[in-house]
Design an enzyme around this catalytic site. Structure first.
Site, PDB file in Angstrom:
ATOM      1  N   ARG A   1       0.843  -1.154  -0.195  1.00 59.23           N
ATOM      2  CA  ARG A   1       0.110   0.038   0.127  1.00 59.23           C
ATOM      3  C   ARG A   1       1.138   1.162  -0.137  1.00 59.23           C
ATOM      4  NH1 ARG A   1      -5.018  -1.622   4.000  1.00 59.23           N
ATOM      5  NH2 ARG A   1      -5.281  -3.077   3.456  1.00 59.23           N
TER       6      ARG A   1
ATOM      7  N   LYS B   1     -12.930   8.697  15.416  1.00 60.99           N
ATOM      8  CA  LYS B   1     -13.603   9.256  14.809  1.00 60.99           C
ATOM      9  C   LYS B   1     -14.677  10.353  14.694  1.00 60.99           C
ATOM     10  CE  LYS B   1     -12.527   4.771  12.819  1.00 60.99           C
ATOM     11  NZ  LYS B   1     -11.258   4.431  13.892  1.00 60.99           N
TER      12      LYS B   1
ATOM     13  N   THR C   1       0.704   1.038  29.216  1.00 59.28           N
ATOM     14  CA  THR C   1       1.713   1.770  27.455  1.00 59.28           C
ATOM     15  C   THR C   1       1.074   2.980  28.493  1.00 59.28           C
ATOM     16  OG1 THR C   1       1.226   2.144  25.798  1.00 59.28           O
ATOM     17  CG2 THR C   1      -0.708   1.699  27.254  1.00 59.28           C
TER      18      THR C   1
END
Length: 402
Positions: free
Chosen positions: A17, A245, A274
């Site tokens: 890609r 989003k 994390t």
């Protein structure tokens, strides 16, 4: 290294890609530039495949909240949530998300991917002898979370509640059962039969984990998603969503019963090990959630543009997969032709729509995944379709019957 130089490199090259480097222009979305030179007007393009569906990435309240948090707290969070990385804004955002979905508690992750992976690993894996029923088109993050859980899996045909019931009925009635599905599917744009799934879940005592990534902000009262739109929010045990989003920032979350959220908070490796979201990002997300809880303007514009796009494509016989949502996937079905269509749109019309190939879709089901968004005016949607129609004609792509 020799392995990657030879066989692996060849396999990657076959499905490689290309990523277009661009800079979105705040205040001018969906405009972007492919140049780092702000004076280069020839580099301006229009992006029609962004997941910032409502344009919240440039919403003034969101940007102001991020600037304020940056000045107050600095750039980073300081560590994981367990080691100095829990900010006041993180806690506020979790409370707001829990309230949005009518749940006892919520937990934010650094991405939607880690939210699914980290939550499902615990939810499906911690319950002894749990069996999971997963839609065959569920996202890679769901697939990975279920793999990491070690739980037994049964895959039901996409959006087929009857097949789901058939599989559940074959199990021991006493065995713990978890149903995992998405509300809006990211590549096809179709919507899950949530009512039918909740009926199956009630009948067989199953827990439901619903991924509303492509729905939160865009659907339902206050932007709470498809389940809320259908009046079924209380039937859903765990809601998973994203901040990247509809809410225009970054991060993911789950919302559900407090005891379950505490278990994920304690046991989920992608959460525990994390660094937490930067406070400025969390503050922007909080502003976006609050704004969309009180504003329908963005949702109205999004659905207006999607409906218009569906109609214009249908008039021209350009095939697309579903008219159920704001994700409009134009079907080309051949990798080279899909890439060529994307390239022509960019070269001729300065319109960017990324071609989607395997593994995001099956080979032979390549698409142009169009997201019209809330920001373009209807005239811009019409202009976009004219450009797409010209490319369709030039490449001799098949059309649907009138």
């Amino acid at each position: 290294m020799a392995f990657f130089t030879d066989r692996a490199a060849a396999a990657i090259a076959d499905g490689k890609r290309e990523f277009l480097e661009l800079g979105r222009r705040a205040g001018r979305f969906p405009s972007a530039s492919t140049s780092t030179d702000p004076a280069d007007a020839t580099a301006e393009i229009s992006v029609w495949c962004s997941n910032d569906y409502l344009g919240m990435g440039q919403q003034p309240k969101v940007m102001a909240a991020m600037r304020d948090a940056l000045e107050r707290f600095g750039a980073g969070s300081g560590g994981s949530r367990n080691i100095g990385g829990t900010n006041h804004v993180h806690v506020q955002l979790e409370a707001e998300l829990a309230a949005l979905h009518g749940k006892e508690a919520a937990l934010i992750f650094t991405s939607g991917y880690t939210a699914n992976d980290g939550a499902l690993t615990v939810i499906a894996g911690a319950v002894p002898d749990c069996v999971v029923f997963s839609d065959e088109l569920n996202h890679a993050s769901i697939i990975d979370g279920l793999r990491h859980s070690g739980a037994a899996k049964r895959i039901f045909r996409h959006n087929d509640a009857a097949h789901l019931e058939e599989l559940i009925a074959a199990e021991d009635p006493e065995r713990p059962k978890l149903i995992v599905l998405e509300s809006v599917y990211s590549m096809s744009g179709d919507v899950a039969p949530i009512r039918e799934v909740t009926e199956v879940a009630r009948k067989y005592g199953a827990t439901i984990f619903l991924d509303e990534v492509h729905a939160v902000g865009m659907y339902g009262p206050r932007g709470a998603g498809i389940a809320a739109r259908e009046g079924l929010a209380e039937e859903i045990d765990v809601v998973m969503g994203t901040l990247g989003k509809g809410f225009g920032t970054a991060g993911g979350y789950i919302a559900g019963p407090a005891a379950l959220i505490d278990a994920v908070r304690t046991l989920s490796r992608p959460f525990v090990f994390t660094t937490s979201l930067p406070p400025a990002v969390a503050a922007g997300a909080l502003a976006a959630v609050r704004h969309l809880a009180g504003s329908d303007a963005e949702r109205t514009a999004l659905h207006r543009n999607a409906k218009l796009l569906h109609g214009l494509l249908r008039e021209r016989g350009i095939p697309f997969l579903s008219d159920e949502s704001h994700i409009v996937s134009v079907l080309i079905g051949e990798d080279a032709a899909c890439k060529k269509a994307s390239a022509l749109l960019l070269e001729r019309y300065r319109i960017y729509v990324q071609s989607i190939n395997a593994p995001s879709v099956k080979t032979g089901e390549e698409i142009l995944r169009i997201a019209p968004g809330a920001l373009p005016e209807p005239a811009e949607v019409e202009k976009f379709v004219e450009a797409l129609d010209s490319v369709w004609l030039e490449l001799g792509l098949p059309r649907t019957a009138a």
